[in-house]
Design a protein around this motif. Sequence first.
Motif, PDB file in Angstrom:
ATOM      1  N   UNK A  92       0.808  -1.225   0.000  1.00  0.00           N
ATOM      2  CA  UNK A  92       0.000   0.000   0.000  1.00  0.00           C
ATOM      3  C   UNK A  92       0.831   1.261   0.000  1.00  0.00           C
ATOM      4  N   UNK A  93       1.916   1.258  -0.776  1.00  0.00           N
ATOM      5  CA  UNK A  93       2.831   2.409  -0.769  1.00  0.00           C
ATOM      6  C   UNK A  93       2.155   3.681  -1.285  1.00  0.00           C
ATOM      7  N   UNK A  94       1.212   3.562  -2.209  1.00  0.00           N
ATOM      8  CA  UNK A  94       0.556   4.757  -2.751  1.00  0.00           C
ATOM      9  C   UNK A  94      -0.409   5.384  -1.751  1.00  0.00           C
ATOM     10  N   UNK A  95      -0.819   4.600  -0.740  1.00  0.00           N
ATOM     11  CA  UNK A  95      -1.692   5.140   0.309  1.00  0.00           C
ATOM     12  C   UNK A  95      -0.918   5.500   1.575  1.00  0.00           C
ATOM     13  N   UNK A  96       0.389   5.364   1.542  1.00  0.00           N
ATOM     14  CA  UNK A  96       1.204   5.724   2.692  1.00  0.00           C
ATOM     15  C   UNK A  96       1.072   7.231   2.963  1.00  0.00           C
ATOM     16  N   UNK A  97       0.958   7.673   4.219  1.00  0.00           N
ATOM     17  CA  UNK A  97       1.203   6.975   5.486  1.00  0.00           C
ATOM     18  C   UNK A  97      -0.028   6.304   6.107  1.00  0.00           C
ATOM     19  N   UNK A  98      -1.175   6.315   5.407  1.00  0.00           N
ATOM     20  CA  UNK A  98      -2.362   5.669   5.986  1.00  0.00           C
ATOM     21  C   UNK A  98      -2.148   4.177   6.153  1.00  0.00           C
ATOM     22  N   UNK A  99      -1.188   3.607   5.404  1.00  0.00           N
ATOM     23  CA  UNK A  99      -0.903   2.177   5.499  1.00  0.00           C
ATOM     24  C   UNK A  99       0.370   1.896   6.294  1.00  0.00           C
ATOM     25  N   UNK A 100       0.834   2.880   7.033  1.00  0.00           N
ATOM     26  CA  UNK A 100       2.055   2.679   7.820  1.00  0.00           C
ATOM     27  C   UNK A 100       1.871   1.600   8.884  1.00  0.00           C
ATOM     28  N   UNK A 101       0.702   1.549   9.497  1.00  0.00           N
ATOM     29  CA  UNK A 101       0.475   0.573  10.576  1.00  0.00           C
ATOM     30  C   UNK A 101      -0.770  -0.274  10.351  1.00  0.00           C
ATOM     31  N   UNK A 102      -1.292  -0.258   9.129  1.00  0.00           N
ATOM     32  CA  UNK A 102      -2.479  -1.073   8.823  1.00  0.00           C
ATOM     33  C   UNK A 102      -2.433  -1.521   7.369  1.00  0.00           C
ATOM     34  N   UNK A 103      -3.113  -2.624   7.075  1.00  0.00           N
ATOM     35  CA  UNK A 103      -3.233  -3.098   5.700  1.00  0.00           C
ATOM     36  C   UNK A 103      -4.153  -2.170   4.917  1.00  0.00           C
ATOM     37  N   UNK A 346      -9.617   2.778  -4.958  1.00  0.00           N
ATOM     38  CA  UNK A 346      -9.074   3.614  -3.877  1.00  0.00           C
ATOM     39  C   UNK A 346      -7.598   3.259  -3.721  1.00  0.00           C
ATOM     40  N   UNK A 347      -6.784   3.692  -4.671  1.00  0.00           N
ATOM     41  CA  UNK A 347      -5.389   3.272  -4.660  1.00  0.00           C
ATOM     42  C   UNK A 347      -4.397   4.335  -4.251  1.00  0.00           C
ATOM     43  N   UNK A 348      -4.799   5.604  -4.266  1.00  0.00           N
ATOM     44  CA  UNK A 348      -3.880   6.686  -3.936  1.00  0.00           C
ATOM     45  C   UNK A 348      -4.499   7.601  -2.872  1.00  0.00           C
ATOM     46  N   UNK A 349      -3.667   8.419  -2.268  1.00  0.00           N
ATOM     47  CA  UNK A 349      -4.165   9.392  -1.287  1.00  0.00           C
ATOM     48  C   UNK A 349      -5.195  10.315  -1.938  1.00  0.00           C
ATOM     49  N   UNK A 350      -4.916  10.746  -3.154  1.00  0.00           N
ATOM     50  CA  UNK A 350      -5.829  11.660  -3.833  1.00  0.00           C
ATOM     51  C   UNK A 350      -7.187  11.021  -4.077  1.00  0.00           C
ATOM     52  N   UNK A 351      -7.213   9.801  -4.630  1.00  0.00           N
ATOM     53  CA  UNK A 351      -8.497   9.145  -4.909  1.00  0.00           C
ATOM     54  C   UNK A 351      -9.232   8.813  -3.608  1.00  0.00           C
ATOM     55  N   UNK A 352      -8.483   8.409  -2.581  1.00  0.00           N
ATOM     56  CA  UNK A 352      -9.101   8.113  -1.286  1.00  0.00           C
ATOM     57  C   UNK A 352      -9.759   9.359  -0.703  1.00  0.00           C
ATOM     58  N   UNK A 353      -9.054  10.476  -0.752  1.00  0.00           N
ATOM     59  CA  UNK A 353      -9.569  11.733  -0.213  1.00  0.00           C
ATOM     60  C   UNK A 353     -10.802  12.197  -0.992  1.00  0.00           C
ATOM     61  N   UNK A 354     -10.706  12.155  -2.301  1.00  0.00           N
ATOM     62  CA  UNK A 354     -11.820  12.618  -3.129  1.00  0.00           C
ATOM     63  C   UNK A 354     -13.070  11.751  -2.945  1.00  0.00           C
ATOM     64  N   UNK A 355     -12.891  10.444  -2.839  1.00  0.00           N
ATOM     65  CA  UNK A 355     -14.049   9.561  -2.673  1.00  0.00           C
ATOM     66  C   UNK A 355     -14.725   9.769  -1.322  1.00  0.00           C
ATOM     67  N   UNK A 356     -13.953  10.057  -0.300  1.00  0.00           N
ATOM     68  CA  UNK A 356     -14.555  10.345   0.998  1.00  0.00           C
ATOM     69  C   UNK A 356     -15.388  11.615   0.946  1.00  0.00           C
TER      70      UNK A 356
END
Length: 515
Positions: A92-103, A346-356
Amino acid sequence: MASLQARSQSVAAGARRGSQGLVPTFTQSLAGARATGIVVGNVSCAPKVAGRTSRRHQTVKAVVEAPTLRYEPGTRSKTNTVLSIILGGGAGTRLYPLTQSRAKPAVPIGGCYRLIDVPMSNCINSGISKIYILTQFNSTSLNRHLGRAYNMGSGVRFGGDGFVEVLAATQTPTDKEWFQGTADAVRQYAWLLSDIKNRAIEDVIILSGDHLYRMDYMKFVNYHREQGADITIGCLSYGSDRAKEFGLMKIDGNRRVVSFAEKPKTKEALDAMKVDTTVLGLTPEEAVEKPYIASMGIYVFKKDVLIKLLTETYPTANDFGGEIIPAAAKDLNVVAYPFYGYWEDIGTIKSFFEENLKLCRHPATFEFYDPQSPIYTSPRVLPPATIEKSKVTDAIIAQGAYVREAKISNAVIGLRSIIEPGCVIQDAMIMGADYYESADTRRDLLAAGKVPVGVGANTTITNAIVDKNARIGKNVKIINKEGVNEATRDAEGIYIRSGIVVINKGQTIPDGMVI
């Protein structure tokens, strides 16, 4: 005695008349049939009315209520032969740091859900009760969530043979490698597909744990069976602006896949993948706008075909989309299944943020609640959100949150969030907390010049994600003041991805800081 015998005979006759349509059989009842009543002997449960009626002339009327859910003949036998495998994803490198301590599938979304809830709920709503989840990286919180939310116990809820099991990457005497890709992850547990436990399985559906969509997987599987396909690929039609982000397919008039291209880099390579998408049901006008067919990254395999591909034909291939399926399309019947609903990766910080933030729209592009197919999650014992003297516009505020004298606009406020007076939160996601701090603890922290969990008074947050258990002090401004597009400040737990500020989980931002 004669009277008792007569009544017994009458009851038996009434039961026999049920086969003639008065009383539905169990199967008929499941199909939605209803019986208005039958006469049983000379006894009645009818209410008394004015003027006594002789009990000899009273009758019994039995009403059989059918369940609201209608079952088609053989529905359970169809779903009972389908196995779902949900891939937990890589690091989950593209979602880092949200994946620093979780899958990646354990990342919170929509205030109180996690990404894994989407494919899990789609399986449950589709009647698929045999589910494996393959995990490898930072899987502790994911395993905990699955255990709390989807504990099927003995499987009784699904007729005794349903299960939800986590299969973690592991080393064996014959295989000492971690999962090398999607196909390799399934290969390492391919022996389970031949296990006696899964002897009834005919088809296997491969899913991803980081997509946002609502889908009836049994329609997907039934289409696969009707086409006599060896492999069926879920697909979407796209225009050139988005097509380059996905693996693309070309199909013939029978929707059979004839060629692949993995994320074309050049305009020439992209143009070469254009097809007439009217074959997928698009109108001529829509086909002009969306001439590309993109893979959703979800597949249905015949079980025997999947085992053979993984263990015999391509024993060293690591990826489904990039290796196995393009090669298999040359010899096997690989077809495309068009999906017309809402879908996002939901693969990147940008797409994750926008979808929320899209969830806050009216109407939202995707709703977690749907009366026919809701998205489930872990049950929690939390009070309702408390909002005092605040202005809230287009926002989601999860249970257990406490908002006081604040302005919130186009934002997602997560579980147990504490928003103190004077705060302005706009175009932001506050994930909340895993626990509450007592009033005494918060008071002592403030008295000692420290920061309690939550967002402190008079703080402004915009275009930002604040991960769980973060401590944001008073008079803080998280606004990306310098307009930076990318930045990494590991020591401070502050990251900027595509211009979006991300505050790491459990991080403390001191009073008065400007980011």
